[in-house]
Scaffold this active site. Sequence first.
Site, PDB file in Angstrom:
ATOM      1  N   SER A  43      38.612  37.544  31.726  1.00 36.88           N
ATOM      2  CA  SER A  43      39.906  38.162  32.016  1.00 36.88           C
ATOM      3  C   SER A  43      40.233  39.224  30.971  1.00 36.88           C
ATOM      4  CB  SER A  43      40.975  37.059  31.967  1.00 36.88           C
ATOM      5  OG  SER A  43      42.259  37.624  31.949  1.00 36.88           O
ATOM      6  N   TYR A  58      45.343  29.493  27.537  1.00 40.98           N
ATOM      7  CA  TYR A  58      44.523  29.966  28.666  1.00 40.98           C
ATOM      8  C   TYR A  58      43.601  31.087  28.200  1.00 40.98           C
ATOM      9  CZ  TYR A  58      43.228  32.773  32.709  1.00 40.98           C
ATOM     10  OH  TYR A  58      42.503  33.516  33.623  1.00 40.98           O
ATOM     11  N   LYS A  81      39.218  31.514  27.814  1.00 41.47           N
ATOM     12  CA  LYS A  81      38.338  32.590  28.288  1.00 41.47           C
ATOM     13  C   LYS A  81      37.522  33.140  27.117  1.00 41.47           C
ATOM     14  CE  LYS A  81      39.420  32.478  32.577  1.00 41.47           C
ATOM     15  NZ  LYS A  81      38.477  31.834  33.486  1.00 41.47           N
ATOM     16  N   ASN A 141      44.024  43.070  37.114  1.00 40.03           N
ATOM     17  CA  ASN A 141      45.016  42.316  37.908  1.00 40.03           C
ATOM     18  C   ASN A 141      44.678  42.290  39.398  1.00 40.03           C
ATOM     19  OD1 ASN A 141      46.345  43.181  35.334  1.00 40.03           O
ATOM     20  ND2 ASN A 141      47.980  41.927  36.165  1.00 40.03           N
TER      21      ASN A 141
HETATM   22  P1  NAD Z   1      42.341  29.729  41.735  1.00 40.20           P
HETATM   23  O1  NAD Z   1      43.126  28.699  41.030  1.00 40.20           O
HETATM   24  O2  NAD Z   1      42.839  30.220  43.045  1.00 40.20           O
HETATM   25  O3  NAD Z   1      40.835  29.231  41.914  1.00 40.20           O
HETATM   26  C1  NAD Z   1      40.201  28.364  41.004  1.00 40.20           C
HETATM   27  C2  NAD Z   1      39.534  27.272  41.814  1.00 40.20           C
HETATM   28  O4  NAD Z   1      38.850  26.385  40.937  1.00 40.20           O
HETATM   29  C3  NAD Z   1      40.530  26.428  42.624  1.00 40.20           C
HETATM   30  O5  NAD Z   1      40.046  26.319  43.948  1.00 40.20           O
HETATM   31  C4  NAD Z   1      40.538  25.077  41.900  1.00 40.20           C
HETATM   32  O6  NAD Z   1      40.793  24.016  42.784  1.00 40.20           O
HETATM   33  C5  NAD Z   1      39.127  25.031  41.339  1.00 40.20           C
HETATM   34  N1  NAD Z   1      38.931  24.202  40.147  1.00 40.20           N
HETATM   35  C6  NAD Z   1      39.645  24.212  38.989  1.00 40.20           C
HETATM   36  N2  NAD Z   1      39.104  23.343  38.105  1.00 40.20           N
HETATM   37  C7  NAD Z   1      38.023  22.779  38.722  1.00 40.20           C
HETATM   38  C8  NAD Z   1      37.046  21.836  38.328  1.00 40.20           C
HETATM   39  N3  NAD Z   1      37.058  21.265  37.113  1.00 40.20           N
HETATM   40  N4  NAD Z   1      36.075  21.499  39.207  1.00 40.20           N
HETATM   41  C9  NAD Z   1      36.045  22.043  40.445  1.00 40.20           C
HETATM   42  N5  NAD Z   1      36.924  22.955  40.867  1.00 40.20           N
HETATM   43  C10 NAD Z   1      37.910  23.319  40.016  1.00 40.20           C
HETATM   44  O7  NAD Z   1      42.158  30.965  40.719  1.00 40.20           O
HETATM   45  P2  NAD Z   1      41.625  32.432  40.997  1.00 40.20           P
HETATM   46  O8  NAD Z   1      42.776  33.352  40.902  1.00 40.20           O
HETATM   47  O9  NAD Z   1      40.760  32.452  42.186  1.00 40.20           O
HETATM   48  O10 NAD Z   1      40.767  32.643  39.686  1.00 40.20           O
HETATM   49  C11 NAD Z   1      39.390  32.335  39.627  1.00 40.20           C
HETATM   50  C12 NAD Z   1      38.909  32.495  38.200  1.00 40.20           C
HETATM   51  O11 NAD Z   1      39.188  33.820  37.755  1.00 40.20           O
HETATM   52  C13 NAD Z   1      39.606  31.563  37.220  1.00 40.20           C
HETATM   53  O12 NAD Z   1      38.651  31.140  36.265  1.00 40.20           O
HETATM   54  C14 NAD Z   1      40.647  32.450  36.573  1.00 40.20           C
HETATM   55  O13 NAD Z   1      40.982  32.020  35.275  1.00 40.20           O
HETATM   56  C15 NAD Z   1      39.930  33.783  36.554  1.00 40.20           C
HETATM   57  N6  NAD Z   1      40.854  34.932  36.525  1.00 40.20           N
HETATM   58  C16 NAD Z   1      41.829  35.042  37.491  1.00 40.20           C
HETATM   59  C17 NAD Z   1      42.696  36.125  37.457  1.00 40.20           C
HETATM   60  C18 NAD Z   1      43.795  36.253  38.492  1.00 40.20           C
HETATM   61  O14 NAD Z   1      44.699  37.061  38.289  1.00 40.20           O
HETATM   62  N7  NAD Z   1      43.761  35.543  39.601  1.00 40.20           N
HETATM   63  C19 NAD Z   1      42.581  37.090  36.447  1.00 40.20           C
HETATM   64  C20 NAD Z   1      41.578  36.951  35.488  1.00 40.20           C
HETATM   65  C21 NAD Z   1      40.720  35.866  35.542  1.00 40.20           C
HETATM   66  C1  UD1 Z   2      49.044  37.762  33.853  1.00 42.77           C
HETATM   67  C2  UD1 Z   2      48.685  36.729  32.823  1.00 42.77           C
HETATM   68  C3  UD1 Z   2      47.318  37.063  32.232  1.00 42.77           C
HETATM   69  C4  UD1 Z   2      46.276  37.206  33.327  1.00 42.77           C
HETATM   70  C5  UD1 Z   2      46.745  38.302  34.278  1.00 42.77           C
HETATM   71  C6  UD1 Z   2      45.763  38.549  35.394  1.00 42.77           C
HETATM   72  C7  UD1 Z   2      50.856  35.987  31.946  1.00 42.77           C
HETATM   73  C8  UD1 Z   2      51.773  35.991  30.759  1.00 42.77           C
HETATM   74  N1  UD1 Z   2      49.716  36.692  31.795  1.00 42.77           N
HETATM   75  O1  UD1 Z   2      49.238  38.959  33.168  1.00 42.77           O
HETATM   76  O2  UD1 Z   2      46.901  36.061  31.343  1.00 42.77           O
HETATM   77  O3  UD1 Z   2      45.028  37.564  32.784  1.00 42.77           O
HETATM   78  O4  UD1 Z   2      48.013  37.898  34.817  1.00 42.77           O
HETATM   79  O5  UD1 Z   2      46.171  38.078  36.598  1.00 42.77           O
HETATM   80  O6  UD1 Z   2      51.094  35.324  32.947  1.00 42.77           O
HETATM   81  N2  UD1 Z   2      56.492  40.929  36.233  1.00 42.77           N
HETATM   82  C9  UD1 Z   2      57.834  41.042  36.554  1.00 42.77           C
HETATM   83  N3  UD1 Z   2      58.409  40.044  37.276  1.00 42.77           N
HETATM   84  C10 UD1 Z   2      57.708  38.944  37.716  1.00 42.77           C
HETATM   85  C11 UD1 Z   2      56.337  38.839  37.400  1.00 42.77           C
HETATM   86  C12 UD1 Z   2      55.769  39.854  36.648  1.00 42.77           C
HETATM   87  O7  UD1 Z   2      58.474  42.019  36.182  1.00 42.77           O
HETATM   88  O8  UD1 Z   2      58.311  38.064  38.362  1.00 42.77           O
HETATM   89  C13 UD1 Z   2      55.843  42.013  35.473  1.00 42.77           C
HETATM   90  C14 UD1 Z   2      55.236  41.585  34.137  1.00 42.77           C
HETATM   91  O9  UD1 Z   2      56.180  41.667  33.121  1.00 42.77           O
HETATM   92  C15 UD1 Z   2      54.085  42.612  34.008  1.00 42.77           C
HETATM   93  C16 UD1 Z   2      53.665  42.894  35.449  1.00 42.77           C
HETATM   94  O10 UD1 Z   2      54.774  42.502  36.251  1.00 42.77           O
HETATM   95  O11 UD1 Z   2      54.572  43.819  33.442  1.00 42.77           O
HETATM   96  C17 UD1 Z   2      52.442  42.109  35.885  1.00 42.77           C
HETATM   97  O12 UD1 Z   2      52.664  40.723  35.605  1.00 42.77           O
HETATM   98  P1  UD1 Z   2      51.606  39.595  36.056  1.00 42.77           P
HETATM   99  O13 UD1 Z   2      51.305  39.761  37.496  1.00 42.77           O
HETATM  100  O14 UD1 Z   2      52.127  38.286  35.591  1.00 42.77           O
HETATM  101  O15 UD1 Z   2      50.272  40.005  35.279  1.00 42.77           O
HETATM  102  P2  UD1 Z   2      49.999  40.194  33.704  1.00 42.77           P
HETATM  103  O16 UD1 Z   2      51.258  40.256  32.937  1.00 42.77           O
HETATM  104  O17 UD1 Z   2      49.079  41.354  33.546  1.00 42.77           O
END
Ligand code: NAD
Ligand code: UD1
Length: 339
Positions: A124, A148, A152, A178
């Site tokens: 991330s 969190y 990572k 994002n």
């Molecule tokens: P998500 O929660 O939708 O998906 C994660 C999946 O992993 C879920 O289906 C959950 O049930 C499963 N899971 C969690 N722990 C487990 C375990 N121990 N064994 C088996 N299954 C397990 O999240 P996502 O948004 O799809 O994110 C996927 C990955 O990408 C995560 O590692 C997250 O940290 C990373 N990531 C997400 C974002 C984002 O904004 N969504 C941004 C940066 C990184």
């Molecule tokens: C969040 C996570 C970050 C993760 C990233 C990727 C937090 C503190 N950080 O960051 O760890 O890697 O998502 O998905 O959760 N905002 C509003 N109102 C809201 C929600 C968000 O104004 O209700 C604003 C935030 O202040 C920010 C932007 O929208 O400026 C994006 O927010 P968000 O979607 O939570 O993403 P990140 O802050 O980048």
Amino acid sequence: MSILVTGGAGYIGSHTLVSLLEKGEDVTVIDNFDNSSPVALERVRQITGRSFKTYTGDCCDEALLTQIMNENDIEAVIHFAGHKAVGESVEKPLKYYENNLESTISLLNAMLKCGVKKLIFSSSATVYSGENTVPFTESGRLGCINPYGWTKFMNEQIIRDTAYANKELCCVLLRYFNPVGAHESGLIGEDPNGIPNNLMPYICQTAVGRREHLTVFGDDYPTPDGTGVRDYLHVVDLAEGHVCALAYARTHDGCEAINLGTGTGYSVLDMVKAFEKANGVKVPYVIGPRRSGDLAICYSDPTKAHRLLNWKAERTLEDMCRDGWRWQSRNPQGYGTQA
Ligand code: NAD
Ligand code: UD1
């Protein structure tokens, strides 16, 4: 040969399954459905017309992972499984360190035991220290401000050290910016538990009437309109980035960290306006205080992904808003019920 996708029922995992299956790959899924629904996997089958094997189980279970690798001739692993809620990680740090680190260590042990040599890991942008200037490059300073983020950071180090000690491995650490939006079918999308923490799901749930209004976290940042700027990326572009990373891993060894983002930043108010325009809906909002820990501006330098993976985000902000809304309006309660 099959690709093992951990956390495949989740938001990014389900979209990546579609991209892999559409490319003709064979996939095997493990998920414990801790933060997802088996319905997502049915929808993936519906979109692609392909079937695949699913194991309901925990990635911290090394014996189960070993069994899955042996039973399915696993060639590579894409590791999405993990907890991802920043706020919860501050309240329950051990839950995060335990699940996110143990699952990666179990996976690496099973891979070494079974001779699986390719790993794509979900990292991330949160691993970058706020001291960097934008755009964030892979050589920027690392440092986190919540458990969190540290999971990572630590997972990256664990994987890097394992690749260094086992030269036949190729590990790609994908640093997502994002991810937003949904598959264009409207059948799969993001389905957060409870009140969303992230901007785009909050906008969608406000537009659909599940939330009264969006609170904009601060309008006094040093940005053009005073609200926070981020690098929003269509989740299908992100999914395709994994297909490109897999192609790279098949022909390389070593360990590389690679940003996946568009390289363009949009503010919170840009997102609200773009969403309203793309979908002809209103998103009521109020200005609130800053959220602690937020950066003013964060966007990627995506040139390394282009150079090494031949990947570039293709979809526009309008695509992100339109596809996100199609998913939300057709599935107002997520996978719980259909419209
Ligand atoms: P998500 O929660 O939708 O998906 C994660 C999946 O992993 C879920 O289906 C959950 O049930 C499963 N899971 C969690 N722990 C487990 C375990 N121990 N064994 C088996 N299954 C397990 O999240 P996502 O948004 O799809 O994110 C996927 C990955 O990408 C995560 O590692 C997250 O940290 C990373 N990531 C997400 C974002 C984002 O904004 N969504 C941004 C940066 C990184
Ligand atoms: C969040 C996570 C970050 C993760 C990233 C990727 C937090 C503190 N950080 O960051 O760890 O890697 O998502 O998905 O959760 N905002 C509003 N109102 C809201 C929600 C968000 O104004 O209700 C604003 C935030 O202040 C920010 C932007 O929208 O400026 C994006 O927010 P968000 O979607 O939570 O993403 P990140 O802050 O980048």
